[in-house]
Design a protein around this motif. Structure first.
Motif, PDB file in Angstrom:
ATOM      1  N   GLU A   1      -4.193 -16.767  -1.336  1.00  0.00           N
ATOM      2  CA  GLU A   1      -2.933 -17.512  -1.279  1.00  0.00           C
ATOM      3  C   GLU A   1      -1.961 -17.054  -2.359  1.00  0.00           C
ATOM      4  O   GLU A   1      -0.759 -17.031  -2.155  1.00  0.00           O
ATOM      5  CB  GLU A   1      -3.225 -19.007  -1.437  1.00  0.00           C
ATOM      6  N   VAL A   2      -2.493 -16.647  -3.524  1.00  0.00           N
ATOM      7  CA  VAL A   2      -1.662 -16.366  -4.690  1.00  0.00           C
ATOM      8  C   VAL A   2      -1.530 -14.877  -5.014  1.00  0.00           C
ATOM      9  O   VAL A   2      -0.518 -14.449  -5.554  1.00  0.00           O
ATOM     10  CB  VAL A   2      -2.211 -17.127  -5.921  1.00  0.00           C
ATOM     11  N   HIS A   3      -2.532 -14.074  -4.699  1.00  0.00           N
ATOM     12  CA  HIS A   3      -2.466 -12.661  -5.067  1.00  0.00           C
ATOM     13  C   HIS A   3      -3.093 -11.770  -4.001  1.00  0.00           C
ATOM     14  O   HIS A   3      -3.850 -12.236  -3.157  1.00  0.00           O
ATOM     15  CB  HIS A   3      -3.144 -12.419  -6.424  1.00  0.00           C
ATOM     16  N   ASP A   4      -2.755 -10.491  -4.097  1.00  0.00           N
ATOM     17  CA  ASP A   4      -3.345  -9.459  -3.253  1.00  0.00           C
ATOM     18  C   ASP A   4      -4.153  -8.541  -4.164  1.00  0.00           C
ATOM     19  O   ASP A   4      -3.748  -8.253  -5.291  1.00  0.00           O
ATOM     20  CB  ASP A   4      -2.272  -8.639  -2.531  1.00  0.00           C
ATOM     21  N   THR A   5      -5.290  -8.078  -3.665  1.00  0.00           N
ATOM     22  CA  THR A   5      -6.158  -7.199  -4.440  1.00  0.00           C
ATOM     23  C   THR A   5      -6.225  -5.839  -3.756  1.00  0.00           C
ATOM     24  O   THR A   5      -6.487  -5.751  -2.560  1.00  0.00           O
ATOM     25  CB  THR A   5      -7.572  -7.798  -4.565  1.00  0.00           C
ATOM     26  N   TYR A   6      -5.979  -4.802  -4.558  1.00  0.00           N
ATOM     27  CA  TYR A   6      -5.929  -3.439  -4.048  1.00  0.00           C
ATOM     28  C   TYR A   6      -6.929  -2.535  -4.765  1.00  0.00           C
ATOM     29  O   TYR A   6      -7.201  -2.720  -5.950  1.00  0.00           O
ATOM     30  CB  TYR A   6      -4.544  -2.823  -4.294  1.00  0.00           C
ATOM     31  N   ARG A   7      -7.409  -1.540  -4.041  1.00  0.00           N
ATOM     32  CA  ARG A   7      -8.050  -0.383  -4.665  1.00  0.00           C
ATOM     33  C   ARG A   7      -6.880   0.526  -5.010  1.00  0.00           C
ATOM     34  O   ARG A   7      -5.980   0.750  -4.187  1.00  0.00           O
ATOM     35  CB  ARG A   7      -9.003   0.305  -3.695  1.00  0.00           C
ATOM     36  N   ALA A   8      -6.861   1.021  -6.243  1.00  0.00           N
ATOM     37  CA  ALA A   8      -5.721   1.826  -6.685  1.00  0.00           C
ATOM     38  C   ALA A   8      -6.206   3.038  -7.466  1.00  0.00           C
ATOM     39  O   ALA A   8      -7.340   3.075  -7.951  1.00  0.00           O
ATOM     40  CB  ALA A   8      -4.796   0.976  -7.557  1.00  0.00           C
ATOM     41  N   LEU A   9      -5.323   3.998  -7.594  1.00  0.00           N
ATOM     42  CA  LEU A   9      -5.589   5.183  -8.402  1.00  0.00           C
ATOM     43  C   LEU A   9      -4.810   5.054  -9.703  1.00  0.00           C
ATOM     44  O   LEU A   9      -3.594   4.859  -9.693  1.00  0.00           O
ATOM     45  CB  LEU A   9      -5.140   6.452  -7.671  1.00  0.00           C
ATOM     46  N   ASP A  10      -5.534   5.146 -10.816  1.00  0.00           N
ATOM     47  CA  ASP A  10      -4.897   5.195 -12.130  1.00  0.00           C
ATOM     48  C   ASP A  10      -4.519   6.650 -12.361  1.00  0.00           C
ATOM     49  O   ASP A  10      -5.384   7.503 -12.578  1.00  0.00           O
ATOM     50  CB  ASP A  10      -5.868   4.692 -13.209  1.00  0.00           C
ATOM     51  N   ARG A  11      -3.248   6.946 -12.313  1.00  0.00           N
ATOM     52  CA  ARG A  11      -2.784   8.331 -12.414  1.00  0.00           C
ATOM     53  C   ARG A  11      -2.915   8.896 -13.820  1.00  0.00           C
ATOM     54  O   ARG A  11      -2.842  10.107 -14.001  1.00  0.00           O
ATOM     55  CB  ARG A  11      -1.342   8.421 -11.930  1.00  0.00           C
TER      56      ARG A  11
ATOM     57  N   THR B   1       0.854  -1.187   0.000  1.00  0.00           N
ATOM     58  CA  THR B   1       0.000   0.000   0.000  1.00  0.00           C
ATOM     59  C   THR B   1       0.892   1.239   0.000  1.00  0.00           C
ATOM     60  O   THR B   1       1.867   1.319   0.733  1.00  0.00           O
ATOM     61  CB  THR B   1      -0.933   0.005   1.231  1.00  0.00           C
ATOM     62  N   GLY B   2       0.546   2.197  -0.868  1.00  0.00           N
ATOM     63  CA  GLY B   2       1.336   3.411  -1.003  1.00  0.00           C
ATOM     64  C   GLY B   2       2.365   3.343  -2.118  1.00  0.00           C
ATOM     65  O   GLY B   2       2.904   4.366  -2.525  1.00  0.00           O
ATOM     66  N   GLU B   3       2.621   2.147  -2.633  1.00  0.00           N
ATOM     67  CA  GLU B   3       3.574   2.000  -3.735  1.00  0.00           C
ATOM     68  C   GLU B   3       2.911   2.345  -5.068  1.00  0.00           C
ATOM     69  O   GLU B   3       1.696   2.338  -5.191  1.00  0.00           O
ATOM     70  CB  GLU B   3       4.101   0.563  -3.802  1.00  0.00           C
TER      71      GLU B   3
ATOM     72  N   PHE C   1      -0.048   3.353 -11.385  1.00  0.00           N
ATOM     73  CA  PHE C   1      -1.080   2.926 -10.447  1.00  0.00           C
ATOM     74  C   PHE C   1      -0.573   3.034  -9.013  1.00  0.00           C
ATOM     75  O   PHE C   1       0.412   2.396  -8.643  1.00  0.00           O
ATOM     76  CB  PHE C   1      -1.505   1.480 -10.736  1.00  0.00           C
ATOM     77  N   GLU C   2      -1.260   3.854  -8.224  1.00  0.00           N
ATOM     78  CA  GLU C   2      -0.918   3.995  -6.812  1.00  0.00           C
ATOM     79  C   GLU C   2      -1.794   3.030  -6.009  1.00  0.00           C
ATOM     80  O   GLU C   2      -3.024   3.143  -6.027  1.00  0.00           O
ATOM     81  CB  GLU C   2      -1.165   5.425  -6.335  1.00  0.00           C
ATOM     82  N   LEU C   3      -1.155   2.086  -5.324  1.00  0.00           N
ATOM     83  CA  LEU C   3      -1.893   1.125  -4.507  1.00  0.00           C
ATOM     84  C   LEU C   3      -2.347   1.831  -3.231  1.00  0.00           C
ATOM     85  O   LEU C   3      -1.525   2.239  -2.413  1.00  0.00           O
ATOM     86  CB  LEU C   3      -0.998  -0.077  -4.174  1.00  0.00           C
ATOM     87  N   ARG C   4      -3.661   1.975  -3.076  1.00  0.00           N
ATOM     88  CA  ARG C   4      -4.189   2.797  -1.985  1.00  0.00           C
ATOM     89  C   ARG C   4      -4.719   1.998  -0.807  1.00  0.00           C
ATOM     90  O   ARG C   4      -4.625   2.457   0.324  1.00  0.00           O
ATOM     91  CB  ARG C   4      -5.295   3.700  -2.526  1.00  0.00           C
ATOM     92  N   GLU C   5      -5.330   0.842  -1.080  1.00  0.00           N
ATOM     93  CA  GLU C   5      -5.946   0.077   0.021  1.00  0.00           C
ATOM     94  C   GLU C   5      -5.957  -1.403  -0.341  1.00  0.00           C
ATOM     95  O   GLU C   5      -6.371  -1.778  -1.435  1.00  0.00           O
ATOM     96  CB  GLU C   5      -7.389   0.554   0.226  1.00  0.00           C
TER      97      GLU C   5
END
Length: 166
Positions: A28-38, A10-12, A18-22
């Motif tokens: 097990e295999v992936h993480d899902t983020y809400r992100a901002l498409d800059r 988060t924050g990267e 794409f800014e990973l916001r939340e």
């Protein structure tokens, strides 16, 4: 599912776009983020393969195969996949339409005696149309069930959307 406390991204930024916001969820295999498409200041959903799987070719292929098949295809009742990319270190990620709502599985809990026919038809008919359109293009969902239908909030209403192809 992993513990959300394990989140370190988060924050990267991914590719400065794409800014990973939340962190929304971890599997097990992936993480899902809400992100901002800059590039257009819109919210998107980013599914990011966990680094420990990035060198396992079968896992990478499975992770990107279905999203690549539907990327760019638009249907009003399918959650849109915008792109499949890799970050600066080569870890693949999928950029999707960010939707809010509840799954059909969750919605069904509100109807212990069974969903009224009119409500059921309002959900099932658009889902069937989406699946027919996908099949015409040779796209198979692979695991359609009530967890993979989202009743998305759109404006003041709601729209059934098929999610998670693959």
């Amino acid at each position: 599912m992993r513990n959300a406390a394990a989140d370190t991204r988060t924050g990267e930024f991914l590719n400065q776009k794409f800014e990973l916001r939340e962190l929304l969820e971890s599997s097990e295999v992936h993480d899902t983020y809400r992100a901002l498409d800059r590039t257009n200041a819109s919210e998107v959903k980013v599914r990011l393969l966990r680094p420990e799987f990035a060198l396992q070719s079968t896992v990478v292929q499975r992770f990107v195969r279905a999203p690549k098949t539907v990327a760019g295809w638009k249907h009003p009742n399918v959650a849109q996949v915008f792109s499949v990319e890799s970050d600066e270190t080569g870890i693949p990620y999928v950029v999707e339409e960010y939707l809010q709502g509840e799954t059909l599985a969750h919605m069904l809990q509100n109807f212990p005696g069974g969903m009224p026919l009119g409500v059921a038809m309002a959900v099932v008919s658009p889902v069937l149309e989406a699946m027919a359109a996908a099949h015409k293009r040779g796209i198979i969902h692979g695991r359609l069930d009530s967890e993979h239908v989202l009743i998305a909030k759109v404006g003041s209403g709601s729209v059934p959307k098929v999610i998670a192809f693959g």
